[in-house]
Scaffold this motif. Sequence first.
Motif, PDB file in Angstrom:
ATOM      1  N   GLU A 125       0.757  -1.287  -0.114  1.00 28.54           N
ATOM      2  CA  GLU A 125       0.122  -0.043  -0.040  1.00 28.54           C
ATOM      3  C   GLU A 125       0.796   1.312   0.010  1.00 28.54           C
ATOM      4  O   GLU A 125       0.335   2.223  -0.615  1.00 28.54           O
ATOM      5  CB  GLU A 125      -1.170   0.068   1.124  1.00 28.54           C
ATOM      6  N   ASP A 126       2.112   1.219   0.576  1.00 28.54           N
ATOM      7  CA  ASP A 126       3.164   2.407   0.583  1.00 28.54           C
ATOM      8  C   ASP A 126       3.798   2.430  -0.737  1.00 28.54           C
ATOM      9  O   ASP A 126       3.891   3.613  -1.273  1.00 28.54           O
ATOM     10  CB  ASP A 126       3.938   2.161   1.656  1.00 28.54           C
ATOM     11  N   THR A 127       4.328   1.413  -1.285  1.00 28.85           N
ATOM     12  CA  THR A 127       5.256   1.599  -2.348  1.00 28.85           C
ATOM     13  C   THR A 127       4.987   0.771  -3.806  1.00 28.85           C
ATOM     14  O   THR A 127       5.786   1.070  -4.663  1.00 28.85           O
ATOM     15  CB  THR A 127       6.539   1.146  -1.904  1.00 28.85           C
ATOM     16  N   ARG A 128       3.981  -0.074  -3.769  1.00 30.16           N
ATOM     17  CA  ARG A 128       3.786  -0.838  -4.628  1.00 30.16           C
ATOM     18  C   ARG A 128       3.654  -0.014  -6.061  1.00 30.16           C
ATOM     19  O   ARG A 128       4.426  -0.587  -6.992  1.00 30.16           O
ATOM     20  CB  ARG A 128       2.621  -1.890  -4.735  1.00 30.16           C
ATOM     21  N   LYS A 161       6.414   4.031   5.791  1.00 30.00           N
ATOM     22  CA  LYS A 161       5.798   4.249   7.015  1.00 30.00           C
ATOM     23  C   LYS A 161       4.862   3.091   7.538  1.00 30.00           C
ATOM     24  O   LYS A 161       4.629   3.152   8.805  1.00 30.00           O
ATOM     25  CB  LYS A 161       4.920   5.390   6.916  1.00 30.00           C
ATOM     26  N   ASN A 162       4.298   2.100   6.680  1.00 28.21           N
ATOM     27  CA  ASN A 162       3.501   1.386   7.248  1.00 28.21           C
ATOM     28  C   ASN A 162       3.926  -0.160   7.282  1.00 28.21           C
ATOM     29  O   ASN A 162       3.131  -1.092   7.522  1.00 28.21           O
ATOM     30  CB  ASN A 162       1.819   1.321   6.466  1.00 28.21           C
ATOM     31  N   TYR A 163       5.124  -0.248   6.966  1.00 27.24           N
ATOM     32  CA  TYR A 163       5.789  -1.593   6.879  1.00 27.24           C
ATOM     33  C   TYR A 163       5.611  -2.410   8.159  1.00 27.24           C
ATOM     34  O   TYR A 163       5.035  -3.499   7.951  1.00 27.24           O
ATOM     35  CB  TYR A 163       7.333  -1.490   6.517  1.00 27.24           C
ATOM     36  N   SER A 210       2.670  -9.858   8.023  1.00 24.11           N
ATOM     37  CA  SER A 210       3.334 -10.415   7.072  1.00 24.11           C
ATOM     38  C   SER A 210       4.802  -9.994   6.855  1.00 24.11           C
ATOM     39  O   SER A 210       5.804 -10.765   6.439  1.00 24.11           O
ATOM     40  CB  SER A 210       2.513 -10.370   5.722  1.00 24.11           C
ATOM     41  N   CYS A 211       4.870  -8.694   6.455  1.00 22.68           N
ATOM     42  CA  CYS A 211       6.070  -8.066   6.136  1.00 22.68           C
ATOM     43  C   CYS A 211       7.041  -8.166   7.230  1.00 22.68           C
ATOM     44  O   CYS A 211       8.331  -8.369   7.040  1.00 22.68           O
ATOM     45  CB  CYS A 211       6.056  -6.475   6.154  1.00 22.68           C
TER      46      CYS A 211
END
Length: 173
Positions: A36-39, A90-92, A97-98
């Motif tokens: 959601e942050d970087t894809r 920021k949301n990692y 799962s991450c």
Amino acid sequence: MSLRNAQTASSSSSSSSNSTFSPGYNFDIFLSFRGEDTRRKFTDHLYTALVGKGICTFRDDEKLERGEIIDQNLLQAIEESRFFIVIFSKNYANSESCLNELVKIMECTARGGKAFPIFYHVDPSEVEKQSGKYGEAFAVYENNANLEREQIQKWRTALTEASKLAGYHIENQ
């Protein structure tokens, strides 16, 4: 059956080039990131550039992002990779799962793999000390009775170890 041969059967995607970059491994690079942050931004550009250079790169399919349980195929892809690029955003830390991927990646680095962190609009000290957004995520985990303290400590240790590796800090770019 290797992941390279099971791309359609599993929910993963990787470059299809036959690289000789890392003999003995199925993937040269495994990308770990919070979708959601970087894809659709940084990670897509990085993936395209790596594949364009003939580097066999694994990244998860968008379908895997929805679940919080790491698929066995994803763990296998980590084990079959020589290098790891971990894109801390920021949301990692909001993704179990991450964090589980990161634990596995750090286990692989202890056996000779190399991880390269990228701090994408995140201060490396927030990752190291689990402060800021990372601290907020861990406050939620600490209050979750369903999570084992041992697992939370593994996540903390992996974040601290990874934050100390030589990497890149991208901010306001």
